[in-house]
Design a protein around this motif. Structure first.
Motif, mmCIF file in Angstrom:
data_model
loop_
_atom_site.group_PDB
_atom_site.id
_atom_site.type_symbol
_atom_site.label_atom_id
_atom_site.label_comp_id
_atom_site.label_asym_id
_atom_site.label_seq_id
_atom_site.Cartn_x
_atom_site.Cartn_y
_atom_site.Cartn_z
ATOM 1 N N THR A 183 3.784 -18.321 25.999
ATOM 2 C CA THR A 183 2.349 -18.065 25.848
ATOM 3 C C THR A 183 1.766 -19.272 25.133
ATOM 4 O OG1 THR A 183 2.884 -16.899 23.823
ATOM 5 C CG2 THR A 183 2.421 -15.552 25.748
ATOM 6 N N ILE A 184 0.546 -19.630 25.514
ATOM 7 C CA ILE A 184 -0.066 -20.806 24.904
ATOM 8 C C ILE A 184 -0.357 -20.511 23.431
ATOM 9 C CG2 ILE A 184 -2.127 -22.262 24.930
ATOM 10 C CD1 ILE A 184 -0.296 -22.859 27.213
ATOM 11 N N PRO A 185 0.153 -21.361 22.523
ATOM 12 C CA PRO A 185 -0.019 -21.076 21.100
ATOM 13 C C PRO A 185 -1.478 -21.220 20.648
ATOM 14 C CG PRO A 185 1.109 -23.174 21.434
ATOM 15 C CD PRO A 185 0.917 -22.583 22.786
ATOM 16 N N HIS A 186 -1.834 -20.484 19.619
ATOM 17 C CA HIS A 186 -3.134 -20.687 18.970
ATOM 18 C C HIS A 186 -2.911 -21.500 17.708
ATOM 19 C CE1 HIS A 186 -5.914 -17.980 21.205
ATOM 20 N NE2 HIS A 186 -4.736 -17.638 21.725
ATOM 21 N N VAL A 187 -3.791 -22.441 17.476
ATOM 22 C CA VAL A 187 -3.577 -23.387 16.393
ATOM 23 C C VAL A 187 -4.647 -23.183 15.335
ATOM 24 C CG1 VAL A 187 -3.504 -25.843 15.821
ATOM 25 C CG2 VAL A 187 -2.564 -25.038 17.977
ATOM 26 N N SER A 188 -4.224 -23.074 14.071
ATOM 27 C CA SER A 188 -5.243 -22.893 13.036
ATOM 28 C C SER A 188 -5.174 -23.951 11.949
ATOM 29 C CB SER A 188 -5.104 -21.500 12.424
ATOM 30 O OG SER A 188 -3.762 -21.283 12.062
ATOM 31 N N ASN A 189 -4.228 -24.866 12.033
ATOM 32 C CA ASN A 189 -4.240 -25.987 11.084
ATOM 33 C C ASN A 189 -3.390 -27.143 11.612
ATOM 34 O OD1 ASN A 189 -1.915 -24.493 10.793
ATOM 35 N ND2 ASN A 189 -2.422 -23.803 8.736
ATOM 36 N N LEU A 190 -3.436 -28.240 10.854
ATOM 37 C CA LEU A 190 -2.586 -29.381 11.178
ATOM 38 C C LEU A 190 -1.138 -28.938 10.932
ATOM 39 C CD1 LEU A 190 -2.613 -32.451 11.820
ATOM 40 C CD2 LEU A 190 -2.723 -32.856 9.376
ATOM 41 N N ASP A 191 -0.157 -29.563 11.592
ATOM 42 C CA ASP A 191 1.245 -29.188 11.445
ATOM 43 C C ASP A 191 1.436 -27.704 11.795
ATOM 44 O OD1 ASP A 191 1.903 -31.719 10.626
ATOM 45 O OD2 ASP A 191 1.675 -31.266 8.504
ATOM 46 N N ALA A 192 0.913 -27.333 12.967
ATOM 47 C CA ALA A 192 0.814 -25.923 13.334
ATOM 48 C C ALA A 192 2.145 -25.182 13.236
ATOM 49 C CB ALA A 192 0.284 -25.827 14.763
ATOM 50 N N PHE A 193 3.201 -25.772 13.766
ATOM 51 C CA PHE A 193 4.482 -25.074 13.808
ATOM 52 C C PHE A 193 5.051 -24.882 12.405
ATOM 53 C CE2 PHE A 193 9.207 -25.447 14.515
ATOM 54 C CZ PHE A 193 9.365 -24.134 14.915
ATOM 55 N N TYR A 194 4.873 -25.904 11.565
ATOM 56 C CA TYR A 194 5.399 -25.853 10.204
ATOM 57 C C TYR A 194 4.849 -24.627 9.470
ATOM 58 C CZ TYR A 194 6.619 -27.596 5.553
ATOM 59 O OH TYR A 194 7.141 -27.755 4.308
ATOM 60 N N TRP A 195 3.545 -24.408 9.593
ATOM 61 C CA TRP A 195 2.941 -23.286 8.865
ATOM 62 C C TRP A 195 3.317 -21.966 9.484
ATOM 63 C CZ3 TRP A 195 2.040 -24.438 4.251
ATOM 64 C CH2 TRP A 195 1.681 -25.738 3.921
ATOM 65 N N ARG A 196 3.482 -21.953 10.786
ATOM 66 C CA ARG A 196 3.924 -20.705 11.407
ATOM 67 C C ARG A 196 5.304 -20.312 10.915
ATOM 68 N NH1 ARG A 196 3.923 -19.582 17.489
ATOM 69 N NH2 ARG A 196 3.159 -21.643 18.041
ATOM 70 N N LYS A 197 6.221 -21.293 10.790
ATOM 71 C CA LYS A 197 7.560 -21.000 10.281
ATOM 72 C C LYS A 197 7.455 -20.417 8.879
ATOM 73 C CE LYS A 197 9.221 -25.217 11.005
ATOM 74 N NZ LYS A 197 10.117 -26.385 10.926
#
Ligand SMILES: [Cu+2]
Length: 686
Positions: free
Chosen positions: A562-576
């Motif tokens: 699914t296409i990710p939704h992004v809410s900040n810079l370094d999106a994956f880092y914050w999701r983790k």
């Protein structure tokens, strides 16, 4: 029937008639090309892999596969051009008051192919490959904006590379250097097919690169995931965007220059002759209007790689993200304002020289900002000296040295002293080896586990690093000395015996650089052998930050379930960190992907044959190839079968299998990431 093509065009025939070392080297190189081609062909046939190659790779429009094929071309061509560099250094080291073993005409071909290949068929494919692979993943897209055009670009580059290889076997290459200055490359002064090979190979590559620019820019404008505003894009995307814009504006200047040169040679026009109304300064202006921005097309993607690598392996967000973006934009704009520094000594007057000298030095400011930002990113970070990080640090030190020598060259009175000497050769290698090649190697090692699902051997990475750095200093620092002492570039025979120790040191450096290339191949081989122990299928081996790490390694062909939704810079880092990285979607949808097309291969191969026909004046071949190009283009435009659907059930099955793998994997802390325990699931402790 075969135009100007005769048996004498084959180096084997020439070597048979006059067996000198010079001719034998030429014939040997041709033989390597032929034997290599036959072995590859035989191996593929024996393994029965033609169908697989055709359907899975050659006709594929998947940006990831196209990216990998670009990098493959870059490595093949790098091997050839580096061997030529070793030959050049050997000749100069032995030819001190003796003619040496390579004749002047052959030597001139060597430095011309070395330069042309390194710029157009090593550097450009390498950076295009990395951009192609990484950018759509980093912005959460499924592919580039124009997937079929992407395939055409790849195959135009491949066609140009093929022409470069053909010039080893049939005929000869230009003796006019990588910049092909007329009137030297005009018919009156270079009558053979050499300049024609140069013209058409470069034209194909420049067209391909312009298409790449359009494709990458539109991809970044239109296909960013929801929420990814401009200032939430990873820095590599920013440098790719600026590179793409430079390609769009700079490559056409080159295409115009080479086509006008072709008009001079083929049609007896006189654009660039100093008589009959032409002026060679027209060429020099056009060429460097491309050539200077080209320098930044080459280094900006490497700057992007360094930004990603330094941040990931310092476990810190990039220091001064905004200033890095602004510096990148500033460099891109300024790169178009300085091209005149390439002809300070061609009589344009002191005031013009002063303006362009100062403009050149101003580029040092945004570049300095970048170096400063990278240093502050490392400061108090948890720095791990992995091979990509080592290359980044070596880049920073070495590039600054090159920058200082650039200030010398940008000062017109000093430039009068050292222009056209080895000082210049030392300078641009000083910028391009750290500023391009170190960046590309760092990026290759950093993203390799993403592309193939296993890590590269760290040990061999370090060995390669030592060779590339030691080799660089050994090969190019002596050239500064020789250049300051007045040794002209492109010299086939040397008359001053005091140059000998420096030339021998430079030769040793070239051999160490060759060992560096060999270590990269050994690294690849060792890593493929140990791929099961080093597998990182979960996909995040470095506790990294961008979206490209938020999917499995290698990623599914649609990149994200699914296409990710992004809410900040370094999106994956914050999701983790917020425990939102490895969850199934609420519901899965069908995914539409672009289908394969043979148009790219057909256009690229036909364009190469068209060029070959033009080079040898085989007009029917050129005409037929043009018809094939037009025909496949028209046929493609009528095709309705251009898409393929991956069903929601299939997507869900693949995604759940990957999530199960992630759930079963043992998280590894950053300190152990080079360990076999690393399955690509980073421990998310802050
Ligand atoms: Cu320049």
């Amino acid at each position: 029937m075969l135009g100007n093509l005769t048996f004498d065009a084959l180096p084997f025939v020439r070597a048979w008639h006059s067996p000198s070392i010079n001719e034998i080297i030429g014939a040997g190189a041709g033989a390597v090309v032929i034997i290599g081609a036959i072995c590859t062909f035989a191996l593929i046939t024996r393994l029965g892999k033609w169908r697989y190659l055709w359907t899975e790779w050659m006709t594929s429009v998947d940006h990831k596969k196209i990216g990998i094929m670009y990098v493959l071309i870059a490595f093949v061509m790098l091997s050839r051009a580096l061997m030529e560099a070793v030959l050049i250094r050997m000749q100069q080291a032995v030819a001190i008051q003796t003619p040496g073993f390579i004749e002047p005409n052959h030597f001139a071909q060597l430095f011309s192919t070395h330069g042309s290949i390194m710029i157009f068929f090593m550097a450009m494919p390498f950076l295009t490959g990395l951009i192609n692979y990484v950018v759509p993943l980093q912005i959460g897209a499924r592919d580039v904006a124009f997937p079929s055009l992407n395939s055409v670009s790849l195959w135009l580059t491949a066609g140009g590379s093929g022409l470069m290889m053909a010039s080893l076997v049939v005929g000869e290459f230009s003796t006019g250097g990588w910049s092909g200055y007329p009137p030297y490359t005009e018919l009156n002064y270079s009558g053979g097919v050499g300049p024609d090979y140069w013209i058409w190979a470069v034209t194909l590559s420049s067209l391909g690169s312009m298409f790449v620019g359009i494709n990458v820019a539109v991809t970044l404008y239109k296909l960013r995931a929801p929420g990814m505003s401009w200032m939430r894009m990873p820095l590599f995307c920013w440098t790719s965007l600026c590179t793409a814009i430079l390609m769009i504006f700079a490559m056409p200047a080159l295409t115009v220059a080479t086509l006008l040169l072709a008009a001079d040679r083929y049609l007896g026009m006189h654009f660039f002759t100093d008589s009959l109304g032409g002026n060679m300064m027209n060429y020099v202006n056009l060429f460097w209007l491309f050539g200077h921005p080209e320098v930044y097309i080459l280094v900006l993607p490497a700057f992007g790689v360094f930004s990603e690598v330094v941040s990931a392996f310092s476990s810190k967000e990039l220091y001064g993200y905004t200033s890095l973006v602004l510096a990148t934009l500033a460099i891109a704009v300024l790169s178009f304002t300085v091209w005149v520094h390439h002809f300070f000594t061609m009589g344009q007057g002191a005031n013009v020289n002063a303006v362009f000298g100062i403009a050149t030095m101003i580029i040092g400011i945004p570049t300095g900002v970048k170096i400063y930002d990278w240093i502050w990113t490392m400061f108090r970070g948890e720095v791990r000296f992995t091979p990509p990080m080592l290359f980044s640090i070596a880049f920073m030190v070495t590039f600054v040295i090159g920058g200082f020598t650039g200030i010398i060259l940008a000062t017109p009175p000093l430039d009068y002293l050292v222009h056209n000497t080895l000082f210049l050769v030392a300078h641009f290698h000083n910028m391009l080896i750290p500023g391009l090649l170190y960046g590309m190697i760092a990026g290759y090692q950093y993203w390799f586990p993403k592309a193939f699902g296993f890590r590269l051997s760290e040990r061999w990475g370090r060995i390669a690093f030592v060779c590339w750095v030691v080799g660089f200093y050994l090969a190019f620092m002596p050239l500064y000395v020789l250049g300051a002492a007045g040794m002209a570039r492109r010299t086939q025979e040397v008359f001053d015996p005091t140059f000998r120790p420096w030339l021998i040191a430079a030769l040793c450096g070239a051999l160490v650089l060759f060992a560096g290339l060999a270590s990269l191949f050994i690294q690849l081989w060792v890593s493929i052998r140990d791929r099961h122990a080093n597998g990182v299928p979960v996909g995040d081996p470095w506790d990294a930050r961008g979206l490209e790490w938020a999917t499995s390694s290698p990623p599914p062909e649609y990149n994200f379930a699914t296409i990710p939704h992004v809410s900040n810079l370094d999106a994956f880092y914050w999701r983790k960190r917020n425990n939102g990285a490895y969850h199934p979607a609420d519901h899965y949808r069908d995914i539409t992907l672009p289908g394969n097309t043979s148009m790219g291969v057909i256009i690229g191969v036909a364009a190469a044959f068209c060029a070959f026909g033009l080079i040898w004046h085989i007009w029917w071949l050129a005409g037929l190839s043009v018809l094939i190009i037009l025909g496949s283009w028209i046929a493609r435009s009528f095709s309705r079968d251009t898409e393929r659907i991956v069903s929601a059930a299939e997507v869900e099955r693949i995604d759940r299998a990957w999530l199960a793998q992630a759930a079963a994997a043992r998280p590894v802390p950053r300190q152990l990431e080079e360990n076999a325990a690393n399955e690509g699931l980073a421990e998310w402790m802050a």
